[in-house]
Design a protein around this motif. Structure first.
Motif, PDB file in Angstrom:
ATOM      1  N   ALA A 143     -18.292  -0.958  -1.279  1.00  0.00           N
ATOM      2  CA  ALA A 143     -19.080   0.250  -1.567  1.00  0.00           C
ATOM      3  C   ALA A 143     -18.406   1.488  -0.965  1.00  0.00           C
ATOM      4  CB  ALA A 143     -20.495   0.084  -1.028  1.00  0.00           C
ATOM      5  N   LYS A 144     -17.855   1.354   0.232  1.00  0.00           N
ATOM      6  CA  LYS A 144     -17.194   2.503   0.875  1.00  0.00           C
ATOM      7  C   LYS A 144     -15.976   2.976   0.090  1.00  0.00           C
ATOM      8  CE  LYS A 144     -18.554   1.825   5.662  1.00  0.00           C
ATOM      9  NZ  LYS A 144     -18.098   1.468   7.012  1.00  0.00           N
ATOM     10  N   ILE A 145     -15.179   2.026  -0.423  1.00  0.00           N
ATOM     11  CA  ILE A 145     -13.952   2.474  -1.117  1.00  0.00           C
ATOM     12  C   ILE A 145     -14.206   2.886  -2.561  1.00  0.00           C
ATOM     13  CG2 ILE A 145     -12.420   1.161   0.393  1.00  0.00           C
ATOM     14  CD1 ILE A 145     -11.948  -0.760  -2.018  1.00  0.00           C
ATOM     15  N   THR A 146     -15.382   2.562  -3.085  1.00  0.00           N
ATOM     16  CA  THR A 146     -15.688   2.962  -4.457  1.00  0.00           C
ATOM     17  C   THR A 146     -16.554   4.212  -4.519  1.00  0.00           C
ATOM     18  OG1 THR A 146     -17.564   1.436  -4.560  1.00  0.00           O
ATOM     19  CG2 THR A 146     -15.453   0.636  -5.416  1.00  0.00           C
ATOM     20  N   ASP A 147     -17.222   4.546  -3.432  1.00  0.00           N
ATOM     21  CA  ASP A 147     -18.064   5.750  -3.395  1.00  0.00           C
ATOM     22  C   ASP A 147     -19.016   5.820  -4.577  1.00  0.00           C
ATOM     23  OD1 ASP A 147     -15.355   7.806  -2.186  1.00  0.00           O
ATOM     24  OD2 ASP A 147     -16.824   6.633  -1.067  1.00  0.00           O
ATOM     25  N   GLY A 148     -19.492   4.671  -5.025  1.00  0.00           N
ATOM     26  CA  GLY A 148     -20.414   4.656  -6.151  1.00  0.00           C
ATOM     27  C   GLY A 148     -19.803   5.065  -7.457  1.00  0.00           C
ATOM     28  N   VAL A 149     -18.460   5.043  -7.548  1.00  0.00           N
ATOM     29  CA  VAL A 149     -17.758   5.443  -8.786  1.00  0.00           C
ATOM     30  C   VAL A 149     -17.980   4.411  -9.865  1.00  0.00           C
ATOM     31  CG1 VAL A 149     -15.515   5.905  -9.816  1.00  0.00           C
ATOM     32  CG2 VAL A 149     -16.024   6.734  -7.543  1.00  0.00           C
ATOM     33  N   VAL A 176       0.840  -1.201   0.000  1.00  0.00           N
ATOM     34  CA  VAL A 176       0.000   0.000   0.000  1.00  0.00           C
ATOM     35  C   VAL A 176       0.875   1.251   0.000  1.00  0.00           C
ATOM     36  CG1 VAL A 176      -1.541   1.364   1.492  1.00  0.00           C
ATOM     37  CG2 VAL A 176      -2.037  -1.050   1.046  1.00  0.00           C
ATOM     38  N   THR A 177       1.873   1.262   0.853  1.00  0.00           N
ATOM     39  CA  THR A 177       2.780   2.411   0.950  1.00  0.00           C
ATOM     40  C   THR A 177       3.556   2.610  -0.346  1.00  0.00           C
ATOM     41  OG1 THR A 177       2.960   2.110   3.335  1.00  0.00           O
ATOM     42  CG2 THR A 177       4.707   3.388   2.257  1.00  0.00           C
ATOM     43  N   ALA A 178       4.065   1.520  -0.910  1.00  0.00           N
ATOM     44  CA  ALA A 178       4.842   1.616  -2.153  1.00  0.00           C
ATOM     45  C   ALA A 178       4.013   2.211  -3.288  1.00  0.00           C
ATOM     46  CB  ALA A 178       5.368   0.244  -2.547  1.00  0.00           C
ATOM     47  N   ALA A 179       2.721   1.866  -3.342  1.00  0.00           N
ATOM     48  CA  ALA A 179       1.853   2.358  -4.419  1.00  0.00           C
ATOM     49  C   ALA A 179       1.150   3.667  -4.052  1.00  0.00           C
ATOM     50  CB  ALA A 179       0.810   1.293  -4.771  1.00  0.00           C
ATOM     51  N   GLY A 180       1.193   4.065  -2.792  1.00  0.00           N
ATOM     52  CA  GLY A 180       0.512   5.287  -2.368  1.00  0.00           C
ATOM     53  C   GLY A 180      -0.995   5.136  -2.308  1.00  0.00           C
ATOM     54  N   LEU A 181      -1.483   3.919  -2.109  1.00  0.00           N
ATOM     55  CA  LEU A 181      -2.926   3.660  -2.110  1.00  0.00           C
ATOM     56  C   LEU A 181      -3.611   4.275  -0.889  1.00  0.00           C
ATOM     57  CD1 LEU A 181      -2.929  -0.125  -3.107  1.00  0.00           C
ATOM     58  CD2 LEU A 181      -3.324   1.853  -4.590  1.00  0.00           C
ATOM     59  N   THR A 182      -4.828   4.747  -1.110  1.00  0.00           N
ATOM     60  CA  THR A 182      -5.639   5.252  -0.003  1.00  0.00           C
ATOM     61  C   THR A 182      -6.989   4.542   0.077  1.00  0.00           C
ATOM     62  OG1 THR A 182      -6.544   7.027  -1.389  1.00  0.00           O
ATOM     63  CG2 THR A 182      -4.578   7.540  -0.066  1.00  0.00           C
ATOM     64  N   ARG A 183      -7.395   3.890  -1.002  1.00  0.00           N
ATOM     65  CA  ARG A 183      -8.700   3.209  -1.032  1.00  0.00           C
ATOM     66  C   ARG A 183      -8.467   1.727  -1.288  1.00  0.00           C
ATOM     67  NH1 ARG A 183     -13.290   6.955  -2.732  1.00  0.00           N
ATOM     68  NH2 ARG A 183     -12.421   8.991  -2.280  1.00  0.00           N
TER      69      ARG A 183
END
Length: 178
Positions: free
Chosen positions: A172-178, A123-130
């Motif tokens: 659903a939370k990490i996609t925010d309906g995207v 996660v850290t290496a890719a900078g992911l937040t979701r």
């Protein structure tokens, strides 16, 4: 350092939505043994018995990418571990928390990390937040205050309705309906 193995055309970006996926205890019971003839499940059911169910759940979340966080990558290779999944899951699978360039020696580097630490390094290496992870976490390595884990019962995995519901809610939370 833990490096993810990602094909160049599928490099993870900070804004990607990612599911870190374990196999044992998630896609089938956590009772898999490596035998001379291959991997063998010593529990009711069959290997990857819930993989189609995961594919069905993910149909509602087309933007989700999968990163493998399973010992199968180390045992079989990334390509072979990805290759046992249904085609729709293979297409989403862009990497793994373990890479073949990492040492295989026990108690060295990667082997000293908990599953949580392996995922956090990726996660850290890719900078992911979701992102979220689905794992049976048999060592209870996940911090209690981090709600991104869908912890499976190792005997039922994704077969448990409560686990399916929790996965849908967190997706659903990490996609925010995207």
């Amino acid at each position: 350092m833990i490096v993810t193995t990602l094909p160049s055309e599928n490099q993870l970006q900070e804004d990607d939505r990612v599911l870190f996926l374990d196999y044992d205890g998630v896609l089938h019971p956590d009772a898999v043994f490596r035998m001379r003839h291959g991997l063998e499940l010593r529990a009711p059911g069959h290997l990857l018995m819930h993989a189609d169910l995961l594919a069905e759940i993910l149909q509602d979340f087309p933007q989700i990418k999968i990163v493998l966080s399973t010992s199968w990558v180390r045992l079989l290779s990334f390509r072979r571990a990805r290759g046992v999944l249904p085609a729709s899951l293979q297409q989403r699978t862009v990497g793994a928390t373990w890479h073949s360039r990492m040492p295989r020696a026990p108690l060295y580097g990667y082997d000293l990390y908990t599953r949580y630490e392996q995922i956090r390094a990726a996660v850290t290496a890719a900078g992911l937040t979701r992102w979220i992870a689905i794992d049976d976490d048999p060592d209870y390595s996940w911090p209690a205050n981090d709600s991104r884990l869908i912890r499976c019962d190792p005997d039922f995995g994704l077969g448990a309705m409560s686990t399916q519901n929790e996965l849908r809610e967190k997706l659903a939370k990490i996609t925010d309906g995207v």
